[in-house]
Design a protein around this motif. Structure first.
Motif, PDB file in Angstrom:
ATOM      1  N   GLU A 161       0.828  -1.205   0.000  1.00  0.00           N
ATOM      2  CA  GLU A 161       0.000   0.000   0.000  1.00  0.00           C
ATOM      3  C   GLU A 161       0.864   1.257   0.000  1.00  0.00           C
ATOM      4  OE1 GLU A 161      -3.855   0.483   1.704  1.00  0.00           O
ATOM      5  OE2 GLU A 161      -3.601  -1.340   2.898  1.00  0.00           O
ATOM      6  N   GLN A 162       2.002   1.190   0.685  1.00  0.00           N
ATOM      7  CA  GLN A 162       2.861   2.364   0.823  1.00  0.00           C
ATOM      8  C   GLN A 162       3.552   2.751  -0.478  1.00  0.00           C
ATOM      9  OE1 GLN A 162       5.695   2.031   4.061  1.00  0.00           O
ATOM     10  NE2 GLN A 162       7.034   3.581   3.190  1.00  0.00           N
ATOM     11  N   ILE A 163       4.026   1.777  -1.252  1.00  0.00           N
ATOM     12  CA  ILE A 163       4.891   2.129  -2.380  1.00  0.00           C
ATOM     13  C   ILE A 163       4.345   1.812  -3.770  1.00  0.00           C
ATOM     14  CG2 ILE A 163       6.921   1.840  -0.907  1.00  0.00           C
ATOM     15  CD1 ILE A 163       7.581  -0.702  -2.535  1.00  0.00           C
ATOM     16  N   CYS A 164       3.380   0.901  -3.884  1.00  0.00           N
ATOM     17  CA  CYS A 164       2.970   0.451  -5.223  1.00  0.00           C
ATOM     18  C   CYS A 164       1.938   1.383  -5.853  1.00  0.00           C
ATOM     19  CB  CYS A 164       2.430  -0.974  -5.169  1.00  0.00           C
ATOM     20  SG  CYS A 164       3.707  -2.202  -4.796  1.00  0.00           S
ATOM     21  N   THR A 165       2.169   1.708  -7.114  1.00  0.00           N
ATOM     22  CA  THR A 165       1.234   2.566  -7.843  1.00  0.00           C
ATOM     23  C   THR A 165       0.083   1.755  -8.444  1.00  0.00           C
ATOM     24  OG1 THR A 165       2.650   2.371  -9.804  1.00  0.00           O
ATOM     25  CG2 THR A 165       2.984   4.280  -8.377  1.00  0.00           C
ATOM     26  N   ARG A 166       0.330   0.474  -8.728  1.00  0.00           N
ATOM     27  CA  ARG A 166      -0.715  -0.406  -9.240  1.00  0.00           C
ATOM     28  C   ARG A 166      -0.398  -1.818  -8.784  1.00  0.00           C
ATOM     29  NH1 ARG A 166      -2.529  -2.200 -14.568  1.00  0.00           N
ATOM     30  NH2 ARG A 166      -0.411  -1.822 -15.311  1.00  0.00           N
ATOM     31  N   ILE A 167      -1.436  -2.654  -8.657  1.00  0.00           N
ATOM     32  CA  ILE A 167      -1.297  -3.974  -8.033  1.00  0.00           C
ATOM     33  C   ILE A 167      -2.095  -5.000  -8.823  1.00  0.00           C
ATOM     34  CG2 ILE A 167      -1.756  -5.302  -5.920  1.00  0.00           C
ATOM     35  CD1 ILE A 167      -1.770  -2.424  -4.523  1.00  0.00           C
ATOM     36  N   ALA A 168      -1.548  -6.214  -8.922  1.00  0.00           N
ATOM     37  CA  ALA A 168      -2.303  -7.349  -9.464  1.00  0.00           C
ATOM     38  C   ALA A 168      -2.357  -8.443  -8.406  1.00  0.00           C
ATOM     39  CB  ALA A 168      -1.655  -7.887 -10.734  1.00  0.00           C
ATOM     40  N   ILE A 169      -3.529  -9.044  -8.246  1.00  0.00           N
ATOM     41  CA  ILE A 169      -3.707 -10.168  -7.323  1.00  0.00           C
ATOM     42  C   ILE A 169      -3.788 -11.449  -8.151  1.00  0.00           C
ATOM     43  CG2 ILE A 169      -5.222 -11.223  -5.618  1.00  0.00           C
ATOM     44  CD1 ILE A 169      -6.035  -8.420  -4.760  1.00  0.00           C
ATOM     45  N   LEU A 170      -2.882 -12.362  -7.838  1.00  0.00           N
ATOM     46  CA  LEU A 170      -2.721 -13.593  -8.603  1.00  0.00           C
ATOM     47  C   LEU A 170      -3.057 -14.790  -7.726  1.00  0.00           C
ATOM     48  CD1 LEU A 170      -1.422 -14.940 -11.216  1.00  0.00           C
ATOM     49  CD2 LEU A 170       0.754 -14.833  -9.984  1.00  0.00           C
ATOM     50  N   ASP A 171      -3.778 -15.744  -8.278  1.00  0.00           N
ATOM     51  CA  ASP A 171      -4.033 -16.996  -7.571  1.00  0.00           C
ATOM     52  C   ASP A 171      -4.328 -18.087  -8.583  1.00  0.00           C
ATOM     53  OD1 ASP A 171      -4.146 -18.616  -5.378  1.00  0.00           O
ATOM     54  OD2 ASP A 171      -6.167 -18.067  -4.772  1.00  0.00           O
ATOM     55  N   HIS A 172      -3.847 -19.293  -8.292  1.00  0.00           N
ATOM     56  CA  HIS A 172      -4.009 -20.437  -9.193  1.00  0.00           C
ATOM     57  C   HIS A 172      -3.555 -20.102 -10.609  1.00  0.00           C
ATOM     58  CE1 HIS A 172      -6.090 -22.546  -6.006  1.00  0.00           C
ATOM     59  NE2 HIS A 172      -6.948 -21.552  -5.892  1.00  0.00           N
ATOM     60  N   GLY A 173      -2.491 -19.298 -10.703  1.00  0.00           N
ATOM     61  CA  GLY A 173      -1.908 -18.993 -11.998  1.00  0.00           C
ATOM     62  C   GLY A 173      -2.665 -18.001 -12.843  1.00  0.00           C
ATOM     63  N   ARG A 174      -3.672 -17.348 -12.271  1.00  0.00           N
ATOM     64  CA  ARG A 174      -4.476 -16.377 -13.013  1.00  0.00           C
ATOM     65  C   ARG A 174      -4.506 -15.031 -12.295  1.00  0.00           C
ATOM     66  NH1 ARG A 174      -8.408 -17.895 -16.838  1.00  0.00           N
ATOM     67  NH2 ARG A 174      -8.423 -20.133 -17.344  1.00  0.00           N
ATOM     68  N   ILE A 175      -4.639 -13.964 -13.045  1.00  0.00           N
ATOM     69  CA  ILE A 175      -4.837 -12.641 -12.467  1.00  0.00           C
ATOM     70  C   ILE A 175      -6.310 -12.494 -12.105  1.00  0.00           C
ATOM     71  CG2 ILE A 175      -4.741 -10.150 -12.854  1.00  0.00           C
ATOM     72  CD1 ILE A 175      -2.005 -11.392 -12.673  1.00  0.00           C
TER      73      ILE A 175
END
Length: 309
Positions: A196-210
């Motif tokens: 939260e402090q440093i990232c401008t954008r985020i992807a959440i990945l699980d089971h090899g998928r976004i």
């Protein structure tokens, strides 16, 4: 800067990366999140052409990535979770060695090594061997080895694991400074407050998928939780708990050791509504907390699991 299309990587019957699509823009600090075994490391290894994949394409700096794409690789710096330095060499010699893989000219390399040492705050340890460094200082050395050649793209895989708060802050500040200097950063971590402090954008990945991509605020807008209310030192019976569950916008209730935690969807006056009910019931209670959802709440709701599982 990076475009991954329809990436598939299998290990026998196991699909580690499952038709993954991802775009990372120049100038971002991009957070790549997921529980253990979600496919992050496999994706990074495919990105670096360290693994052959079954299907898909990877383009970096507008060019197709391949094992012999040395021009692309010269502009990438990698700092993996496991510290990778030579114990027999000093701090200066380690950084000089890794920088020398990209910068053959001795005078230029000396300047870059000295800048990297200063950047991570290891000036007084330049002649020290890694075995005499604390965990936090060792992590800083690991980072210096990966970024001394001034790469356009830096991949940092959990660089703050098991370091003290002072070193963690130094590392995070350094990552932001590298970004200000022009590097695009891919950052993986299990520490949500860092992301939260440093990232401008985020992807959440699980089971090899976004599963989801966006800024922190955009991701928070994707989930049902809009507010979390916690009330300490409150004694409630089953009837009262059932009535609280039926209050508007309450969709999850937990009650343990006289602590009531409520998850509510976004709405005005949620806290007022809860406190009014408690007053009507003439209930005594201790501290009351109202907070907006965190990135960890986003992760829990989207994946159904915690990052440290």
């Amino acid at each position: 800067m990076i475009q991954i299309e329809n990436l598939v990587k299998r290990y026998g019957e196991l699909v580690a990366v499952d038709h993954l699509n991802l775009e990372i823009r120049e100038g971002e600090i991009f957070g790549l999140l997921g529980p253990n075994g979600c496919g992050k490391t496999t994706t990074i290894n495919c990105l670096l052409a360290l693994l052959k994949y079954d299907k898909g394409s990877i383009r970096i700096f507008g060019k197709e990535m391949a094992p012999d794409s040395y021009e692309i690789k010269r502009n990438i710096g990698v700092v993996m979770q496991n510290v990778a330095v030579f114990k027999q060499l000093t701090v200066y010699e380690n950084i000089d060695y890794f920088c020398g893989l990209y910068v053959p000219e001795k005078k230029e390399r000396k300047r870059l090594v000295e800048e990297a040492i200063s950047f991570v705050g290891l000036e007084q340890f330049a002649k020290t061997k890694p075995g005499k460094l604390s965990g936090g200082l060792l992590r800083r050395l690991n980072i210096a080895c990966g970024i001394a050649h001034k790469p356009k793209l830096i991949i940092l895989d959990e660089p703050t694991v098991a370091v003290d708060p002072q070193s963690r802050n130094k590392i995070l500040e350094g990552i932001q400074e590298l970004n200000r200097q022009g590097s695009t950063v891919i950052y993986t971590s299990h520490y949500m407050e860092e992301v939260e402090q440093i990232c401008t954008r985020i992807a959440i990945l699980d089971h090899g998928r976004i599963l989801a991509t966006g800024t922190t605020e955009e991701l928070k807008g994707m989930i049902k939780t809009g507010e979390i209310i916690t009330i300490d030192a409150i004694s409630l019976d089953e009837r009262q708990l059932a009535e609280i569950r039926e209050l508007p916008h309450v969709f999850e209730l937990t009650y343990e050791e006289q602590r009531l935690t409520l998850r509510l969807s976004s709405a005005r006056h949620n806290l007022v509504r809860i406190l009014t009910y408690l007053q009507e019931q003439d209930l005594q209670f201790g501290r009351v907390f109202s907070e907006m959802p965190t990135l960890n709440d986003v992760f829990l709701e989207i994946t159904g699991t915690g990052l440290r599982d």
